[in-house]
Design an enzyme around this catalytic site. Structure first.
Site, PDB file in Angstrom:
ATOM      1  N   ASP A   9      48.417  36.170  31.677  1.00 40.27           N
ATOM      2  CA  ASP A   9      47.767  34.870  31.506  1.00 40.27           C
ATOM      3  C   ASP A   9      47.027  34.737  30.183  1.00 40.27           C
ATOM      4  OD1 ASP A   9      48.238  33.194  33.648  1.00 40.27           O
ATOM      5  OD2 ASP A   9      46.717  34.126  34.906  1.00 40.27           O
TER       6      ASP A   9
HETATM    7  C1  GLC Z   1      41.566  34.968  32.920  1.00 42.21           C
HETATM    8  C2  GLC Z   1      41.729  36.425  33.286  1.00 42.21           C
HETATM    9  C3  GLC Z   1      43.093  36.678  33.836  1.00 42.21           C
HETATM   10  C4  GLC Z   1      43.389  35.717  34.930  1.00 42.21           C
HETATM   11  C5  GLC Z   1      43.142  34.275  34.508  1.00 42.21           C
HETATM   12  C6  GLC Z   1      43.311  33.362  35.689  1.00 42.21           C
HETATM   13  O1  GLC Z   1      42.453  34.633  31.923  1.00 42.21           O
HETATM   14  O2  GLC Z   1      41.518  37.283  32.201  1.00 42.21           O
HETATM   15  O3  GLC Z   1      43.180  37.996  34.306  1.00 42.21           O
HETATM   16  O4  GLC Z   1      44.707  35.843  35.307  1.00 42.21           O
HETATM   17  O5  GLC Z   1      41.845  34.141  34.010  1.00 42.21           O
HETATM   18  O6  GLC Z   1      43.162  32.043  35.387  1.00 42.21           O
HETATM   19  C1  GLC Z   2      45.392  37.823  37.130  1.00 45.21           C
HETATM   20  C2  GLC Z   2      46.186  36.639  37.611  1.00 45.21           C
HETATM   21  C3  GLC Z   2      47.657  36.864  37.501  1.00 45.21           C
HETATM   22  C4  GLC Z   2      48.002  37.349  36.121  1.00 45.21           C
HETATM   23  C5  GLC Z   2      47.172  38.550  35.724  1.00 45.21           C
HETATM   24  C6  GLC Z   2      47.417  38.979  34.309  1.00 45.21           C
HETATM   25  O1  GLC Z   2      45.550  38.870  38.020  1.00 45.21           O
HETATM   26  O2  GLC Z   2      45.855  36.334  38.947  1.00 45.21           O
HETATM   27  O3  GLC Z   2      48.365  35.704  37.785  1.00 45.21           O
HETATM   28  O4  GLC Z   2      49.350  37.662  36.114  1.00 45.21           O
HETATM   29  O5  GLC Z   2      45.817  38.243  35.858  1.00 45.21           O
HETATM   30  O6  GLC Z   2      46.911  38.087  33.383  1.00 45.21           O
END
Ligand code: GLC
Ligand code: GLC
Length: 803
Positions: free
Chosen positions: A483
């Site tokens: 993400d």
């Molecule tokens: C932030 C976190 C990530 C997560 C995302 C969800 O980017 O670092 O881990 O998946 O929020 O919206």
């Molecule tokens: C968080 C989010 C997931 C994402 C991950 C890596 O766990 O829930 O959707 O893939 O972060 O960013």
């Protein structure tokens, strides 16, 4: 260092001291009523949706972290103590917390009184029941005063913690005998209330928090408790609570039992009241009557345990590896259930107020859940697919109560659609239920747009095929699985969400990770097409797979590992050409699992992965970590080095590497990585790891972090599902297939074999794997070529596999 131990027979983790590094929690409930409960009896409850139907209040950023929740006070002479240490904080003569499957049990002892408190959410009951057994172990009579208290949340957890100008005016309760009813907003549009009750006559109550606690006091030392009294306060606005006071007199050796019930009731709109503004309590009365006696409670506990014994019996292993067995048989499957139920909504770190159910998260959670309750998996798949758009793209999240896509986050995460293919194929391989492909499934939840689910899968793949960049690789969009790799975002505004800001739609940034996913899941989809007679479509999909695989070999291979992406200016990411972020974990996992470049590339990619990303706790996301912020990379470079996506061990994707090792038949590599962060294997490092030793956490700080080895964000992580897939299907090699059960282990040299009992499509497979000269498969005494045990109608099937 350890703070407890595993009791595998009871299927419990036994915590022997209250001062665990962080609250160590458990989840109760499996249908509508859910509770979180910590090792000091803190936590909160909600009904179905942690944001919209919060029953008890929790302050995530509280000081101390875990105050409140379920507050029990035992007054014995001048001493006030709590069975689970908090909130009274009086040092106990003995403390123990046993977190079990769907219940938690505490034992506290002080000055010759023993308090055994067991808390569970019974099956099919919208309530939490707490059994408190007090025993006088001294040789004199004990006259105890016992208080139990909970603090109500005014339903909407966000509003409850922000809208004080309204909320301090609306709190309302009713009191009837030993029951306090919380009915805030029931007078107007809500048709639900909650109650807290004890099964014996009470000596007094308080329902106004500030009266009960007194000025300048917290839950550790309520004024009412200090004075051994109740002020009989009736909440009117401010903060409604339920605090119940009873007396218990115990002769030496005598025990007394109290049953507390915390329940939730919904009434039909035309049956809300029994008289003007007096709530209709009929359902509550029935619920209380169902849990009035110790026998009823004990029966509910037995049913809860039987439920879990039955569920877990679907997959059990017995091997020489006690810790592996404990993860597979108990804790890993348990966590898969929790992540299926909660997605990423409610934990001690996920506030249950922000994130809905993630599309990709929920699809992946299904991979570790589908063997447990396939019917619920089927329903979930259709729910998820229903938020997809007609062009194959999809909302990123939805709210569980409404099942509608979450417009605040929107779409554009280009890996999302492919996960739908992954979980649907996994579901069919598990169940053989091809009929799910015909399930009428709308786009964007719009009635009238329903098409068979198969069409959603088709459009998912088509979306990738038709959204590709300059190198022929899939476009990344806002982000793929990671993400925080935001290549089209370019944010310079503090606080702006990296996930929703996209002020530079390059139309160019590409993802090698999605390419790997497409090769893997495109191939799975083609196999599915073959099964259902769509051979032309299968051939077309295979042609696209070839194309994207070719593009990956040409532009995604860096020489010794797979590249991660191309940015908005067509520059490689995760390449030796970069100064930082030269290598990333994700494409190594997926491209190797997909077989891109065959075992030769696979082995080289894995060697590089270990060399640059490996640490004592697993494989880090990237190396070297980004040391400064880059707007063309986004959130990933916002984290200090070693944390989260910037170079922690992001546990979720470690099992991809375990599975990649299995793909290249490296059993030692697979097992070694598995054991580096499987909770049971690192229990003795609890003072470093800090989160619960019985469940996975999202991240473990990497080598560049100040707190290397410290885990964060326990429980709600895709790690649960993927780890179960890695250990059960990769290392143990028991894989559901359309035509049968594959038995193809990939063991380390240190394991000679194992026995697995696996329920698959109604048949119990008793599988024994051992090393030996006569390699091969013997099914019910007959040798069978290959490694697939064919389907059978027999209730039991005996399988011997020699490796
Ligand atoms: C932030 C976190 C990530 C997560 C995302 C969800 O980017 O670092 O881990 O998946 O929020 O919206
Ligand atoms: C968080 C989010 C997931 C994402 C991950 C890596 O766990 O829930 O959707 O893939 O972060 O960013």
């Amino acid at each position: 260092m350890q703070y407890g131990y595993f009791d595998d027979v009871a299927k419990e983790y036994v915590i022997t001291r209250a001062d665990t590094p962080l609250p160590w929690i458990n989840y109760l409930g499996s249908d509508g009523f859910f509770s979180l409960i910590s090792n000091t009896c803190g936590g909160y409850s909600f009904y179905k949706d942690a944001k919209l139907r919060r029953i008890t209040r929790f302050r995530y950023n509280n000081v101390p972290h875990d105050e409140g929740g379920r507050c029990f006070y035992i007054c014995d002479g001048d001493t006030v103590w709590s069975p689970a240490f908090l909130p009274a904080k009086t040092p106990l003569d003995f403390y123990r917390c046993r977190h079990g499957l769907g219940y938690s049990a505490f034992e506290g002892r002080k000055d010759g009184v023993r308090a055994a408190l067991t808390v569970t959410v019974p099956m099919h009951a919208d309530m939490e029941v707490q059994k408190l057994v007090l025993t006088n172990e001294s040789d004199t009579e004990k006259k105890l005063t016992v208080y139990a208290a909970v603090e109500w949340c005014l339903w909407n957890a966000v509003d409850d913690s922000t809208n004080f100008q309204r909320n301090w005016n609306i709190g309302e309760v009713e009191i009837e005998g030993g029951t306090v009813y919380h009915k805030t907003e029931y007078r107007e549009r809500r048709n639900h209330y909650a109650f807290y009750s004890v099964n014996v006559p009470i000596d007094g109550f308080d329902t106004d928090r500030d009266t009960f606690l007194g000025r300048f006091r917290g839950w550790s030392e309520p004024q009412a408790v200090e004075q051994r009294t109740s002020f009989m306060s009736v909440a009117s606005g401010w903060a409604p609570i339920a605090a119940l006071r009873v007396s218990v007199v115990l002769q030496p050796g005598e025990s007394g039992t109290l049953l507390y019930r915390l329940g939730y009731v919904e009434n039909p709109a035309d049956k809300k009241f029994e008289s003007l503004n007096v709530i209709n309590k009929e359902k509550a009365h029935a619920m209380l009557a169902a849990f009035e006696t110790e026998q009823q409670f004990d029966a509910a506990m037995d049913a809860r345990k039987a439920y879990w014994t039955d569920l877990l019996s679907r997959f059990t292993v017995k091997s020489s590896e006690e810790k592996l067995d404990r993860m597979v048989n108990i804790w890993n499957q348990y966590q898969c259930m929790v992540t299926f139920n909660m997605s990423r909504s409610a934990s001690y770190y996920e506030s249950g107020t922000g994130r809905g159910m993630g599309f990709r998260d929920s699809c992946q959670d299904l991979l570790g859940f589908v063997h447990l309750i396939p019917e619920r998996a089927r329903e979930r798949i259709v729910d998820i697919a229903s938020i997809q758009f007609a062009d194959g793209s999809t909302y990123h999240q939805y709210q569980p109560l409404t099942k509608r896509g979450n417009a605040d986050v929107g779409s554009g995460f280009n890996d999302d659609p492919l996960w739908l293919v992954a979980c649907t194929c996994a579901y069919i391989r598990e169940t053989g239920d091809f009929s799910i492909l015909d399930a009428p499934t709308p786009f964007n939840n719009e009635p009238g747009t329903e098409v068979p689910l198969l069409e959603h899968l088709r459009r998912s793949l088509n979306f990738t095929v038709t959204h590709r960049g300059p190198h022929g690789l899939p476009l990344i969009g806002r982000a793929d699985w990671n993400d925080c790799l935001n290549l089209n975002c370019f944010s310079l505004t503090p606080g702006e969400s990296f996930q929703t800001c996209s002020n530079f739609e390059s139309g160019k940034a590409e993802s090698v990770f999605i390419a790997g996913m497409f090769v893997k899941y495109g191939t799975e989809y083609a196999a599915l097409c073959d099964r259902i007679g769509l051979s032309e479509e299968a051939a077309a999909v295979r042609a696209s797979v070839k194309e994207i695989e070719q593009a990956t070999l040409e532009s995604g291979w860096d020489g010794e590992w797979f590249r991660r992406a191309y940015d908005a200016f067509e520059r490689p990411i995760g390449s030796r050409e970069n100064d930082e972020g030269k290598i990333f974990i994700e494409p190594q996992g997926f491209c190797v699992m997909a077989g891109v470049g065959g075992p030769d590339y696979g082995k080289r990619a894995l060697a590089s992965t270990e060399k640059y990303l490996g640490n004592e706790f697993g494989i880090e996301v990237l190396h070297p970590c980004y040391t400064e912020y880059h707007d063309y990379l986004g959130e990933i470079s916002s984290y200090p080095p070693g944390y989260k996506e910037n170079g922690s061990v992001f546990c979720h994707n470690n099992p991809w590497i375990t599975l990649a090792y299995c793909t290249v038949k490296d059993g030692n590599g697979a097992f070694d990585l598995y054991t580096r962060n499987a909770p049971a294997y690192i229990e003795d490092k609890s003072e470093i790891h800090r989160t619960e030793p019985y469940c996975y956490s999202q991240t473990i700080a990497g080598r560049d972090a100040k707190t290397y080895g410290e885990a964060k964000n326990a429980w709600l992580t895709g790690t649960a599902a993927w780890s179960f897939v890695a250990v059960s299907q990769g290392i143990l090699g028991i894989r559901p297939e359309y035509d049968g059960l594959v038995v193809d282990p990939c063991l380390p040299d240190t394991m000679d074999g194992f026995c697995v009992s696996r329920l698959f499509r109604g048949t119990r497979y008793d599988i024994t794997v051992r090393r030996g000269a006569n390699k091969g498969l013997v099914v019910d005494g007959k040798p069978i070529p290959g490694s697939t045990v064919p389907l059978t109608d027999a209730p039991v099937c005996t399988v011997e596999r020699t490796i």
